[in-house]
Design a protein around this motif. Structure first.
Motif, PDB file in Angstrom:
ATOM      1  N   MET A  58     -21.563  11.189 -12.258  1.00 54.47           N
ATOM      2  CA  MET A  58     -22.257  10.095 -12.330  1.00 54.47           C
ATOM      3  C   MET A  58     -21.210   8.893 -12.494  1.00 54.47           C
ATOM      4  SD  MET A  58     -24.472   7.669 -13.706  1.00 54.47           S
ATOM      5  CE  MET A  58     -23.762   7.473 -15.361  1.00 54.47           C
ATOM      6  N   THR A  59     -21.220   7.839 -11.853  1.00 53.23           N
ATOM      7  CA  THR A  59     -20.427   6.874 -11.942  1.00 53.23           C
ATOM      8  C   THR A  59     -20.987   5.703 -12.292  1.00 53.23           C
ATOM      9  OG1 THR A  59     -19.018   7.558 -10.326  1.00 53.23           O
ATOM     10  CG2 THR A  59     -18.758   5.331 -10.760  1.00 53.23           C
ATOM     11  N   ARG A  60     -20.704   4.706 -13.402  1.00 56.71           N
ATOM     12  CA  ARG A  60     -21.456   3.421 -13.548  1.00 56.71           C
ATOM     13  C   ARG A  60     -20.371   2.351 -13.735  1.00 56.71           C
ATOM     14  NH1 ARG A  60     -23.221   4.328 -19.060  1.00 56.71           N
ATOM     15  NH2 ARG A  60     -24.939   5.597 -18.254  1.00 56.71           N
ATOM     16  N   GLY A  61     -20.796   1.333 -12.970  1.00 57.56           N
ATOM     17  CA  GLY A  61     -19.960   0.272 -12.551  1.00 57.56           C
ATOM     18  C   GLY A  61     -20.357  -0.769 -13.397  1.00 57.56           C
ATOM     19  N   PHE A  62     -19.469  -2.079 -13.706  1.00 61.54           N
ATOM     20  CA  PHE A  62     -19.452  -3.193 -14.719  1.00 61.54           C
ATOM     21  C   PHE A  62     -19.495  -4.409 -13.647  1.00 61.54           C
ATOM     22  CE2 PHE A  62     -18.085  -6.582 -17.350  1.00 61.54           C
ATOM     23  CZ  PHE A  62     -19.454  -6.487 -18.376  1.00 61.54           C
ATOM     24  N   TYR A  63     -20.444  -5.296 -13.553  1.00 61.79           N
ATOM     25  CA  TYR A  63     -20.021  -6.482 -12.723  1.00 61.79           C
ATOM     26  C   TYR A  63     -20.382  -7.609 -13.624  1.00 61.79           C
ATOM     27  CZ  TYR A  63     -21.353  -9.896  -8.926  1.00 61.79           C
ATOM     28  OH  TYR A  63     -21.427 -11.020  -8.158  1.00 61.79           O
ATOM     29  N   ILE A  64     -19.374  -8.650 -13.917  1.00 59.43           N
ATOM     30  CA  ILE A  64     -19.467  -9.651 -14.642  1.00 59.43           C
ATOM     31  C   ILE A  64     -19.672 -10.957 -14.096  1.00 59.43           C
ATOM     32  CG2 ILE A  64     -17.173 -10.118 -15.072  1.00 59.43           C
ATOM     33  CD1 ILE A  64     -19.295 -10.386 -18.158  1.00 59.43           C
ATOM     34  N   GLY A  65     -20.906 -11.808 -14.232  1.00 61.02           N
ATOM     35  CA  GLY A  65     -20.861 -13.021 -13.865  1.00 61.02           C
ATOM     36  C   GLY A  65     -21.476 -13.883 -14.897  1.00 61.02           C
ATOM     37  N   ARG A  66     -21.524 -15.394 -14.567  1.00 60.12           N
ATOM     38  CA  ARG A  66     -22.492 -16.365 -15.382  1.00 60.12           C
ATOM     39  C   ARG A  66     -24.018 -16.218 -14.731  1.00 60.12           C
ATOM     40  NH1 ARG A  66     -19.723 -20.332 -14.036  1.00 60.12           N
ATOM     41  NH2 ARG A  66     -21.678 -21.628 -14.539  1.00 60.12           N
ATOM     42  N   PHE A  67     -23.916 -15.909 -13.549  1.00 56.97           N
ATOM     43  CA  PHE A  67     -25.270 -15.975 -12.733  1.00 56.97           C
ATOM     44  C   PHE A  67     -26.077 -17.168 -13.169  1.00 56.97           C
ATOM     45  CE2 PHE A  67     -24.144 -11.485 -13.791  1.00 56.97           C
ATOM     46  CZ  PHE A  67     -23.726 -11.202 -12.512  1.00 56.97           C
ATOM     47  N   GLN A  68     -25.538 -18.276 -12.701  1.00 58.15           N
ATOM     48  CA  GLN A  68     -26.290 -19.489 -12.926  1.00 58.15           C
ATOM     49  C   GLN A  68     -26.650 -20.211 -11.775  1.00 58.15           C
ATOM     50  OE1 GLN A  68     -27.172 -20.728 -15.810  1.00 58.15           O
ATOM     51  NE2 GLN A  68     -26.233 -20.270 -17.525  1.00 58.15           N
ATOM     52  N   PRO A  69     -27.339 -19.939 -11.147  1.00 61.26           N
ATOM     53  CA  PRO A  69     -28.429 -18.649 -11.196  1.00 61.26           C
ATOM     54  C   PRO A  69     -27.946 -17.512 -10.449  1.00 61.26           C
ATOM     55  CG  PRO A  69     -29.203 -20.101  -9.404  1.00 61.26           C
ATOM     56  CD  PRO A  69     -27.998 -20.777  -9.995  1.00 61.26           C
ATOM     57  N   TYR A  70     -28.816 -16.359 -10.664  1.00 58.23           N
ATOM     58  CA  TYR A  70     -28.421 -15.278  -9.612  1.00 58.23           C
ATOM     59  C   TYR A  70     -28.923 -15.522  -8.311  1.00 58.23           C
ATOM     60  CZ  TYR A  70     -28.880 -10.315  -7.932  1.00 58.23           C
ATOM     61  OH  TYR A  70     -28.680  -9.138  -7.284  1.00 58.23           O
ATOM     62  N   HIS A  71     -27.914 -15.669  -7.359  1.00 56.43           N
ATOM     63  CA  HIS A  71     -28.076 -15.882  -6.067  1.00 56.43           C
ATOM     64  C   HIS A  71     -27.604 -14.897  -4.816  1.00 56.43           C
ATOM     65  CE1 HIS A  71     -23.923 -16.467  -5.510  1.00 56.43           C
ATOM     66  NE2 HIS A  71     -23.940 -17.389  -6.721  1.00 56.43           N
ATOM     67  N   ASN A  72     -27.962 -15.365  -3.604  1.00 57.14           N
ATOM     68  CA  ASN A  72     -27.732 -14.356  -2.671  1.00 57.14           C
ATOM     69  C   ASN A  72     -26.239 -13.814  -2.581  1.00 57.14           C
ATOM     70  OD1 ASN A  72     -30.219 -14.553  -2.059  1.00 57.14           O
ATOM     71  ND2 ASN A  72     -29.880 -16.471  -0.295  1.00 57.14           N
ATOM     72  N   GLY A  73     -25.267 -14.534  -2.869  1.00 56.75           N
ATOM     73  CA  GLY A  73     -23.801 -14.162  -3.034  1.00 56.75           C
ATOM     74  C   GLY A  73     -23.951 -12.834  -3.775  1.00 56.75           C
ATOM     75  N   HIS A  74     -24.578 -13.142  -5.335  1.00 51.19           N
ATOM     76  CA  HIS A  74     -24.740 -12.042  -6.085  1.00 51.19           C
ATOM     77  C   HIS A  74     -25.398 -10.904  -5.458  1.00 51.19           C
ATOM     78  CE1 HIS A  74     -24.246 -15.782  -9.014  1.00 51.19           C
ATOM     79  NE2 HIS A  74     -23.366 -15.017  -9.200  1.00 51.19           N
ATOM     80  N   HIS A  75     -26.462 -11.036  -4.828  1.00 51.51           N
ATOM     81  CA  HIS A  75     -27.291  -9.972  -4.428  1.00 51.51           C
ATOM     82  C   HIS A  75     -26.305  -8.899  -3.469  1.00 51.51           C
ATOM     83  CE1 HIS A  75     -31.209  -8.593  -4.861  1.00 51.51           C
ATOM     84  NE2 HIS A  75     -31.527  -8.324  -3.707  1.00 51.51           N
ATOM     85  N   SER A  76     -25.778  -9.861  -2.490  1.00 52.80           N
ATOM     86  CA  SER A  76     -24.851  -9.020  -1.520  1.00 52.80           C
ATOM     87  C   SER A  76     -23.915  -8.014  -2.271  1.00 52.80           C
ATOM     88  CB  SER A  76     -24.098  -9.993  -0.661  1.00 52.80           C
ATOM     89  OG  SER A  76     -25.193 -10.648   0.107  1.00 52.80           O
TER      90      SER A  76
END
Lengths: 172, 172, 172, 172, 172, 172
Positions: free
Chosen positions: E1-19
């Motif tokens: 099992m591998t768990r990743g961590f992805y940090i962002g401000r997500f202001q807002p959460y958009h398609n770039g984050h989604h990709s």
């Protein structure tokens, strides 16, 4: 070259601390003395400022062959980041000396080597004893290095701890 | 016995600082070097930790006849209490050395003697110059004491400042 | 009985603020003047302490028929709790006066009535103008109530803002 | 012109405080009432907000000949800078009134004149007594000025202190 | 099992984050989305609260096969303890995803594996673009997942960012 | 659609919490579990990090039909802004569940509906009991969901709470 780290509140720096430093000095080339709760002062539990404690330590160790660093460390009040905080404030060190269970646990989880010794317990006992004697007018001077007596007398430390130890509290 | 206080960020400690210390050493018996913004690190403006800066100062002054104290001072971000904060963290001092107008104003309002000198200006100029050279791969080593070069190399400081100076920012 | 709330930094309290208060006084029985960024002082943007600003406001309004409260409000640096913070620090109020878009938005989301007026814009413009004149030795006195001039002169405020406005920075 | 400074938590402002103010009023022209722990509220020890305490003080002293200022002072939790913090938040004062040993020590070290009086002790005793009566449904109204009763009733203060004093704690 | 961590401000959460999340989902079994600067809101740069951002992320990923955690992370404003802070707030993770040079440097110094990809750059560019369109009344909806549009509309987010983006500032 | 909010420290998440969630699940469509004192860890009263507590909750509720959010909430230490802080960190909610008198009072003053139930009391009692058993080597596993046992064992949580519970304190 080995550098050790020894954390304490040093309120005040007393003979128990001094013996610990002597013991550690046989194992390391340099020693950082981390002055914990550096922002606290003017209470019975923490009477002296960080600056006064730096003076106590430096003057007491002036003739020691050990290279020492007295580093004030302000509280962050968050155990999970405490080791990182200490590591950023202190010269890099190889081994930590402590008998404090929380300190041991935090360093251990962070992968830092910790060394303990039964004699390290002396310092807590003596810290309380020294402050009790200061408040009650007892013979505290024999429990601390001579340089510490000078620092405390110059800063009016005895009057200070006696006054702030009075339990009356007038509305603050 | 006269003790002076000299505040700086020491990012890094360089030849400009070193010259100031030499100048001051003719006027005082002991000198406290207050390491300002002690909690800052890992930025282009403040690349080094307080612990690393303690090492730079201590190693650079190891052969000096002057008794020196390197004391990290965390920011409180409140000008009106800054002098009290500094005074609690530092061994007691008689005179402060600074050309910084805010520092001069704060000490003056608090009744602390401040001494200035045109040459003190060198250190700001040189601090920026040293960091620029580090980022751009220039010859920064000749602007700092030899001991500082060692500390920076051991801590991977050049790679650090180069990386955090990149302007790209991916969402934090 | 209607109580209003008027927030400003009041660096310093000037004729623009004074006119706003006079206008508001026709609509309310009591007015709270919230002194924002109360912990800031000794910068060009925020030269005066909260205590000095309390004096400016109180002395300027001493002959007013309006019942006023000068309440320092320290920054919490978190917009989402700002209204609750203000409400806990201030006597309860029925309506807030502001032209600041952020303040309007925060109060509106919290269900607090906000009243605006084009003339409220005067105070920002005049605040910068007053400070500029102070720094440059211009005639700032005519832009503030007479009582404010006295407070500033007693505190050495002109020398202070002139000194901290100097751009040279010596290492802090 | 002499201005005094009287610090208290004023939880709530009661007859003991009121007598102290009357006593002080014979010695000074103006008096600052510093409202300590201004950020605390909604506990048995500190039930009222700073805003509510401003109202208690202002309304109780509305007919007094003394010029008074009610100034909330948030905790900084650092004794060594407390005097500077108070001085920046308060109109400038000549003498502080307190029987609190810590406050006396801190002002004394900072060179501020402090005056004490046995009767000042009344306020701590009465503060606890007033809160105990509030919690237990006793006759607290006779221990406070009439204006204070009104402020507390308007804010639902009795229900508040009774509820937060319940010892059950469900997981927070 | 591998768990990743992805940090962002997500202001807002958009398609770039989604990709980015879709790309990462091929490498890990679980992913923590760390919501940076969680305490910030109501500014043009950081318009949305942590709660609103949790909703954006959770609703956008509700049909994803990836197990995800949306974890708000408040700023500590101290780079040297940032990794420890993140590690204490987040479920334990094996690898961090970022193109931010500071984040990469901090994780690398702490011995955490970091993976980068040119496409990660999309999210910063798009975050600014989305907010610009919101302020100027442009077509921002096509740059974000449909669920994000709903969250923003329910919270009155467009009116909020438009209002707080106005440059006029009335004294606060 | 109704969303509830249930606040607790979840040190650890145990069967008492689990029963409360089941009871609440009959009244709401979605539930936010607010993890209080999120920054605390490594003490007997608060042994686990926020990240570990997120894992306990998420894994324990993975098969529940209820949509849940586990949201860490750091302490602000100011009761008067607590509700605003919680509301900014959490997805918007319609009703709060608590038997804590302070929480009930704060939500009530802010106009938020609060629901109580005698059974909610179980969780405090059980929290202390679970930690006592952990420290003393008792059978704590039967008081928590199976998923919680796994999280605690993976994090070395038993050794941690046993060590930090030792009363000896060596100078910090």
């Amino acid at each position: 070259m080995t550098r050790g780290f020894y954390i304490g509140r040093f309120q005040p720096y007393h003979n128990g601390h001094h013996s610990v430093v002597e013991t550690i000095s046989e194992e390391v080339d340099e020693l950082v003395l981390g002055i914990g709760s550096a922002g606290n002062s003017h209470t019975r539990h923490d009477p002296f400022t960080a600056g006064e404690r730096i003076m106590m330590i430096t003057k007491s160790l002036v003739d020691s062959d050990l290279v020492t660093y007295a580093v004030p460390i302000e509280d962050l009040d968050r155990n999970s980041v405490w080791v990182s905080h200490v590591q950023s404030m202190s010269p890099e060190f190889d081994v930590a000396y402590s008998n404090n269970p929380l300190v041991i646990q935090l360093f251990t989880e962070a992968g830092v080597e910790v060394r303990q010794s039964p004699m390290f317990n002396r310092d807590v006992l003596e810290g309380t004893e020294v402050r009790d004697r200061m408040v009650e007018g007892g013979d505290w001077e024999k429990l601390v290095p001579e340089a510490v007596t000078e620092v405390i007398e110059e800063s009016g430390g005895i009057e200070r701890i006696q006054r702030v130890s009075q339990t009356d509290s007038n509305g603050v």
